[in-house]
Design a protein around this motif. Structure first.
Motif, PDB file in Angstrom:
ATOM      1  N   SER A  44      13.970   0.453  53.554  1.00 27.67           N
ATOM      2  CA  SER A  44      13.507   1.821  53.806  1.00 27.67           C
ATOM      3  C   SER A  44      12.477   1.840  54.922  1.00 27.67           C
ATOM      4  CB  SER A  44      12.914   2.413  52.533  1.00 27.67           C
ATOM      5  OG  SER A  44      13.896   2.430  51.527  1.00 27.67           O
ATOM      6  N   ASP A 155      20.073   6.022  53.232  1.00 31.02           N
ATOM      7  CA  ASP A 155      19.255   5.069  52.484  1.00 31.02           C
ATOM      8  C   ASP A 155      19.571   5.211  50.999  1.00 31.02           C
ATOM      9  OD1 ASP A 155      17.390   3.294  51.595  1.00 31.02           O
ATOM     10  OD2 ASP A 155      15.645   4.325  52.440  1.00 31.02           O
ATOM     11  N   GLU A 156      20.369   4.312  50.489  1.00 32.25           N
ATOM     12  CA  GLU A 156      20.818   4.384  49.085  1.00 32.25           C
ATOM     13  C   GLU A 156      21.280   5.795  48.725  1.00 32.25           C
ATOM     14  OE1 GLU A 156      18.387   2.409  46.202  1.00 32.25           O
ATOM     15  OE2 GLU A 156      17.332   1.334  47.789  1.00 32.25           O
TER      16      GLU A 156
HETATM   17 MG   LIG Z   1      14.269   1.637  49.816  1.00 36.04          MG
END
Ligand SMILES: [Mg+2]
Ligand SMILES: Nc1ncnc2c1ncn2[C@@H]1O[C@H](COP(=O)(O)OP(=O)(O)OP(=O)(O)O)[C@@H](O)[C@H]1O
Lengths: 309, 530
Positions: A44, A155-156
């Motif tokens: 991240s 991101d995920e």
């Molecule tokens: Mg992350």
């Protein structure tokens, strides 16, 4: 332009935590690039540097041939981002949030929007605070996928989706790939990575430990071998690339690195092979090996055994 | 009772999480009471001086409205009067936020869900929050009592004073416990409770100005005031306090027993499936997010202005008898009609309250950033300056609108009673709006610290405002040199409608506000976000 993202030697510290420690990442135009690593590895943080939210301490980051910090506003016209934990405005409906985000980028196709809402089974009339986690995620996904951005940074993105929606997501990303869009996908869901990604980068402790196609990575990982020989098992313990050796009379079990496989098989054939089962590493094994603190594989014992079973 | 399982653990959690906030807020109240009590004796050493204060105060409608009458001319009696209003409001706010933060805000953030799935009963959070709030108020009462006794004041009066302060805190802790059950948003819950607090304080103010004892009994602030520490020492007004608290708490538990976790009883409504055509920029979004708060403040202050306009006439009559007030008016810049002196003073005070709006609206930037919602906007083609600038433009315009509402309300009602509607409206509207630059300086300080030290933004911004208020106390009670007031932007603005309008200080304040904002934005432009 062949590289959409190129990052090298990226360093970012927060107080005493070194979140990124010389990270490298290259994402080529038109590919879906998996971005993997254990919790806290720095995925991240890298993405937030690329988005111009954080400024790196040193190293270079280029995004769409621009500087992610200096040219943030212009670059953002050409990318769309889905965070792992989406928070929406409590009083805005999902539909309003999607429209706002789309219009800020210069408008979105109503057809595409309607189609995505339908596909993700999302009710756009609910207020931000009444959505479940998965539904908030869907709002961000619909907004990103209905944009005409060249680059998607995710991101995920599926961390709250149910399996049905996970399938819808994968299908949508395949479509985007066919349209020639580039995707950077950070994920912990290995099946998703296997289904979608052309190449992956694995990072650990803020450094890139491996980069390549899944086939290339598999080759770097060991295969498990179970064999019954015609005679007693030869002396193998200590041979380069052979791990977790277990022998009993004529039978043996072990793991062998990709480049030592040939040598091992020659040894076995000398004695004569009655039966042989060779299992390529599962995705989980492959990643676990890279995620663990000792990536050489030589010291790996308990956890690997558990995974193999 | 299984619904209470886990309460002990939650109490510890609240105490740990708020280990700084609780002592600061409640300690501030205790310090305020004890500190003022010790300084009043020095400020008015003779019975004569105190009697003079008593007479002017009890004949001065602005003071009656802000705090109420003085019941006793002893130093203690004066001290009690001086802090009564601020202490009650401050401890009520502290209790209210403590309860909302530990109940609805936790639920909204989803943390209760995490806890609720473990061994925590459904009433545990409410019980824990109320327990901590009630205890914090009780401790404050005891600290106040001990502090006053330490200055040699009678024990009974000291205890009654402590309890009268805590009683306000208890009532609003209980009220917050109830409003937290009503809606699914902690902002709304706090808003409802704070509005109720304002209305109830206004009821008390009206009662004291109109000298109407039955109206006073409609407000808990009236009850606690009638405990009369050092001037009769009544404990029986605690009976209605306890009665009201029991009702509120019972109501809160009833609703808590019925509703779903995360939901309120006011049902969530569906919104539109598509955004209105205007919702297309970050400025439009900022307006959408801020307009509700702005509307509430504008309505409240227009109504408040109207109330002030209504009492102005009787205030003016009484003012003729008040020498101290004529002195104040002269200090603010000269002669004029007595009603003007009243207006100049209340506009000065109200502009400081309206500053709370300006700070709160500026700190919205921080809330957007920490929640991650700013990120969603800023990863679109929107620069940080444009994003923050949009919010700040609304703060500037919004502060002007609230001030205009105040002036308009005063002018309208006062104009109707004097017969010169147009004249009064334009004069009072103008007088209110000249306060805008000083309000904006405080907003600009908030923007500055948001850019430079985002984590400390709220604390520093509100401390700056509190300092401006404290200076006032220092000048009045400690006989500090009035020139120290010069650092307060509020004292820099000419006190219209009494004083002459001078443009230079207004321009100067506007330049300062612009400069501070520019530095804040430059810092925001350079720093990490999130
Ligand atoms: Mg992350
Ligand atoms: N704002 C911040 N302040 C301090 N430390 C931070 C901050 N953001 C990240 N970190 C630290 O940097 C490291 C990398 O975090 P990051 O969020 O990038 O990990 P990640 O790979 O995304 O992990 P996950 O898979 O859990 O999402 C962690 O040790 C984290 O605690």
């Amino acid at each position: 332009m062949s590289n959409m993202i190129s990052v090298s030697g990226l360093i970012k510290t927060f107080g005493r935590t070194r979140a990124l420690d010389g990270l490298d990442l290259t994402v080529r135009a038109g590919e879906v690039h998996g971005f993997l690593g254990p919790n806290g590895a720095g995925k991240s943080t890298t993405i937030r540097v690329l988005l111009g939210l954080l400024r790196q301490d040193s190293g270079t980051a280029r995004l769409l041939d621009g500087d992610p910090w200096r040219d943030a506003t212009t670059l953002h016209r050409r990318l769309a981002y889905v965070p792992g934990d989406v928070t929406l405005w409590p009083t805005l409906s999902g539909g309003e949030a999607i429209d706002l985000l789309g219009r800020m980028r210069g408008g979105l196709a109503p057809q595409r929007r309607a189609e995505l809402l339908d596909r993700f089974e999302l009710d756009p009339r609910k207020k931000g605070r009444t959505y479940s986690k998965g539904n908030r995620q869907k709002v961000a996904l619909v907004a990103a996928l209905s944009s005409d951005a060249d680059l998607l940074i995710l991101d995920e993105p599926t961390s709250g989706l149910d399996p049905l929606m996970e399938a819808v997501f994968q299908e949508s990303i395949q479509e985007e790939r066919r349209k020639g869009r580039t995707v950077l996908l950070s994920s912990h869901i290995l099946a998703e990575v296997e289904a979608l990604c052309d190449r992956v980068s694995i990072i650990r402790h803020g450094r890139t430990v491996e980069t390549g196609t899944l086939t290339e990575l598999r080759h770097l990982t060991s295969t498990s071998i179970t064999a019954e020989l015609a005679g007693p098992v030869p002396q193998l313990a200590g041979s380069a690339g052979v791990h977790d050796l277990w022998t009993q009379g004529n039978r043996l079990r072990c793991r062998v690195d990709g480049d030592a496989l040939d040598t091992l098989l020659r040894e076995l054939v000398k004695v004569g092979v009655r039966s042989l089962v060779s299992q390529p590493p599962t995705l989980e094994e492959m990643f676990l090996r890279h995620y663990e603190d000792d990536p050489s594989g030589t010291g790996a014992t308990g956890k690997h055994a558990a995974v193999q079973r | 009772m299984t619904t209470l399982t886990g309460t002990g653990g939650l109490i510890r959690l609240i105490l740990r999480r708020d280990r700084v906030r609780i002592p600061v807020w409640f300690g501030l109240v205790a310090m305020l009471v004890i500190g003022i009590a010790s300084s009043v004796a020095g400020a008015y050493p003779t019975e004569e001086a105190r009697l003079a204060v008593l007479h002017t105060t009890n004949g001065d409608p602005t003071q009656l409205m802000m705090i109420g009458p003085i019941y006793d001319s002893s130093a203690a009696g004066l001290a009690v009067w001086r802090v009564r209003g601020q202490a009650a409001l401050l401890i009520a706010l502290a209790s209210l936020f403590l309860v909302i933060r530990s109940t609805r805000a936790e639920e909204e953030a989803g943390r209760s869900e995490l806890l609720g799935s473990t061994v925590v009963g459904r009433h545990a959070a409410l019980t824990a929050a109320l327990t901590v709030a009630f205890a914090a108020n009780l401790v404050t009462a005891l600290v106040v009592a001990l502090g006053l006794m330490g200055q040699g004041l009678p024990a009974r009066g000291s205890l009654v004073m402590g309890l009268s302060v805590a009683a306000a805190g208890w009532v609003f802790a209980a009220l917050a416990g109830l409003t937290a059950q009503l809606t699914d948003s902690s902002r709304t819950a706090a808003g409802i409770a704070a509005t109720a607090m304002g209305v109830l304080y206004a009821v008390r103010a009206t009662a004291d100005v109109e000298k109407s004892s039955w109206v006073a009994w409609l407000s808990p602030f009236g009850w606690t005031q009638h405990m009369r520490p050092f001037a009769g020492d009544h404990l029986w007004p605690l009976l209605p306090v306890i009665g009201l608290i029991s009702l509120l708490v019972a109501g809160a538990y009833r609703i808590s027993a019925r509703r779903d976790l995360g939901a309120g009883i006011l049902p969530p409504r569906l919104g539109p499936a598509d955004a209105a055509p205007g919702l297309r920029t970050s400025l439009a979004l900022a307006w959408r997010l801020q307009r509700g708060t702005l509307l509430a403040w504008t309505v409240a202050f227009t109504a408040f202005g109207a109330g002030l306009g209504g009492v102005a006439r009787s205030a003016a009559e009484q003012l003729n008898a008040s020498e101290a007030l004529r002195g104040l008016i002269e200090r603010m810049g000269g002669g004029g009609r007595p009603a003007d002196g009243f207006f100049a003073f209340v506009i000065y005070l109200m502009s400081q309250v309206i500053t709370v709006y300006a700070i709160q609206a500026t700190l919205r930037l921080r809330a957007e950033e920490t929640s991650g919602r700013a990120e969603i906007i800023l990863t679109g083609p929107v620069g940080r300056l444009r994003w923050a600038g949009g919010h700040l433009a609304i703060v500037a315009a919004g502060s002007g609108i609230v001030l205009a509402g105040l002036g308009l309300g005063m002018g309208l009602v006062h104009g109707l009673s004097t017969g010169d509607l147009g004249g009064e409206i334009s004069q009072l509207l103008g007088a209110s709006l000249t306060r805008l630059p000083s309000v904006l300086v405080l907003a600009a300080i908030s923007a500055l610290v948001y850019g430079l030290l985002p984590r400390l933004a709220a604390i520093i911004a509100y401390t700056a405002l509190a300092l401006c208020l404290v200076l006032e106390f220092a000048v009045e009670l400690l006989h500090a040199d009035p020139s120290i007031l010069k650092v307060s932007p509020f004292a820099q603005t000419p006190g219209l409608p009494v004083a002459e309008l001078t443009v230079t200080p207004l321009i100067l304040l506007a330049v300062i506000a612009t400069g501070l904002t520019a530095v804040g934005l430059a810092a925001l432009h350079r720093r990490d976000l999130g």
